[in-house]
Each structure stands twice: as structure tokens, then as C-alpha cells.
Enzyme design. Sequence first.
Site, PDB file in Angstrom:
ATOM      1  N   SER A  46       0.826  -1.199   0.000  1.00 56.86           N
ATOM      2  CA  SER A  46       0.000   0.000   0.000  1.00 56.86           C
ATOM      3  C   SER A  46       0.873   1.267   0.000  1.00 56.86           C
ATOM      4  O   SER A  46       1.663   1.459  -0.907  1.00 56.86           O
ATOM      5  CB  SER A  46      -0.961  -0.046   1.191  1.00 56.86           C
ATOM      6  OG  SER A  46      -2.059   0.811   0.989  1.00 56.86           O
ATOM      7  N   ASP A  75      -5.920  -3.760  -2.467  1.00 61.34           N
ATOM      8  CA  ASP A  75      -4.886  -3.412  -1.494  1.00 61.34           C
ATOM      9  C   ASP A  75      -4.195  -4.637  -0.890  1.00 61.34           C
ATOM     10  O   ASP A  75      -4.850  -5.557  -0.389  1.00 61.34           O
ATOM     11  CB  ASP A  75      -5.542  -2.592  -0.381  1.00 61.34           C
ATOM     12  CG  ASP A  75      -4.531  -1.848   0.476  1.00 61.34           C
ATOM     13  OD1 ASP A  75      -3.631  -2.504   1.038  1.00 61.34           O
ATOM     14  OD2 ASP A  75      -4.641  -0.619   0.583  1.00 61.34           O
TER      15      ASP A  75
END
Length: 269
Positions: free
Chosen positions: A41, A157
Site C-alpha cells: 500500500s 490493497d
Amino acid sequence: MMKKKIGLVLGGGGAKGLCHIAFLKALDEMGLQPSVIAGTSIGAIIGGFYAAGVSGAQMEDILRKVRVSDIQKMLDISGPLASAFLKGKGVERFFHKHIPARRFEELKIPLKIVATDFWRRKEVIFESGELIPAVRASMSIPGLFKPVKIGATVLVDGGAVNPLPYDTIRKECDILIAIDVSGAKAPLGQDHMPSFIESIMSTFQIMQASIVENKMRISRPDIYIKPDLKNIRVLEFYRYDEIMGGVKDDVEQFKQEISTWMKRRFLFF
């Protein structure tokens, strides 16, 4: 004695992850360069810049030059029936403009980026091929950024499966450093109730924290730093100065732990 390899892991945590820059600046000041980096991320974003040769100080300079107009260009809002609030193309353009590499093979430091295969519910590790799509996939917070499709795989993610991916590079380094920027939450008042968005985002972060805690029971990195950043929301990037100021003591601890580790094992870097 042979030069020892440093492995650096940059975890996910939204805006809190901007503090990764402070730790990279510390490494630069100490004259130390990682031999391999892994990121998820925001950690994948910062890792992508750093692996491409952008120093911590240069990243800070880029951030300080970002204007409201630049942010507006990145906020490409999707339609009402879309899979996420933002398309993410504006962010991709920002990466293309500022990251001086297009493929993993062009990076100055080997990099592993973690994303999540949405349909198979499995970790996907990128370490070759196109860089920007991998970074975009790793930061695709569900509901906020549109998932990324690479080949036939739909990706979201990386924090959904591995928010602090130190296990991905353990065998490739002699000293393993992990920076956990998941932070902490505290009620803002006696009867404070989270907002709709805060409920969703914070619940996602609670699950990430659980994943890291379970991993730490099995195996720990050599150096583990978790700054005590409280109540910094995922998108509060405008609190950059506060975030950086809040990790000054952690950076000093970080530098001390590296020095101690080196002395204890009589390493020469």
C-alpha cells in the site's frame, strides 16, 4: 568480512505511511542502503520511489511542492454505480511524473510489492514487469480506489493479506527491518461514534493489525519499529508535518537499534 545485506519492509497505513520518509532519511544519513525492499500500500508507493533512486529528502521535497491543483487532478471521482469512489488514474499520472522508473528491472534496489488477488483471496507479489500498475494495485483500498486488473487478475490493497510483508524477503537479507505504520486509534470523546467512512477504514485497519500480530507470534524481524501515531485517518495527508514530527523519537530509536545490531554482530557495512 563480507558486506551484510539490509532488508527493509515498509508497511501499509494510509497517510501515516508518510513517516516512512523520515526513516529513509535516517538510513541516508547513516550511509546505509537496503539490498532489498518490500512494501504494501503506502509502503509500496514510498518503496517504489526509493528503489527507483529517489532519496528520502527528495521525496519530502516533492511532497512539499504538491499544490491543491495537483491534488484535485488526482481526485478523479467515479460514477455512482462504480466499484470505488476514485478511479485512480490521476494518482497513476502522479507516479509516472515523479518515479524515474517504469519497470522493476530499471530499479536501483530490488523491490517486492504486495497486492491481493480479489477473487482468489490470495497474496500476489510483484517483482518484475511494469512498476506503476503494481504500485496502484497494492494501494487499491476497497471502496476508495478502483481495483486494478492485470492480465486476468483483479487486484486490491495488499494490506488485506499482508500489511507488513517482512516474510517475503527474510531469506534475502542478513538484517531484516520492518516499519509498521498502522498507528493507533483512540476515542475523541466520551460518547464518540465513528463516521460511516471511519467505520469502514478503521475496521480494515483492525484486520490488518490482527494479521501482523499473528505473524509476529510466529517470526519477528530483527528490528521492528511501530510509531505511536494516533487518530491519523487514511487520507489525512495534509497532516504531513504533524506525522513527521510525531516520529522523531522513533527515528532516533531506529538509528540506535541499527547501530546496536551492527556492533553486537561486528558487522561492516
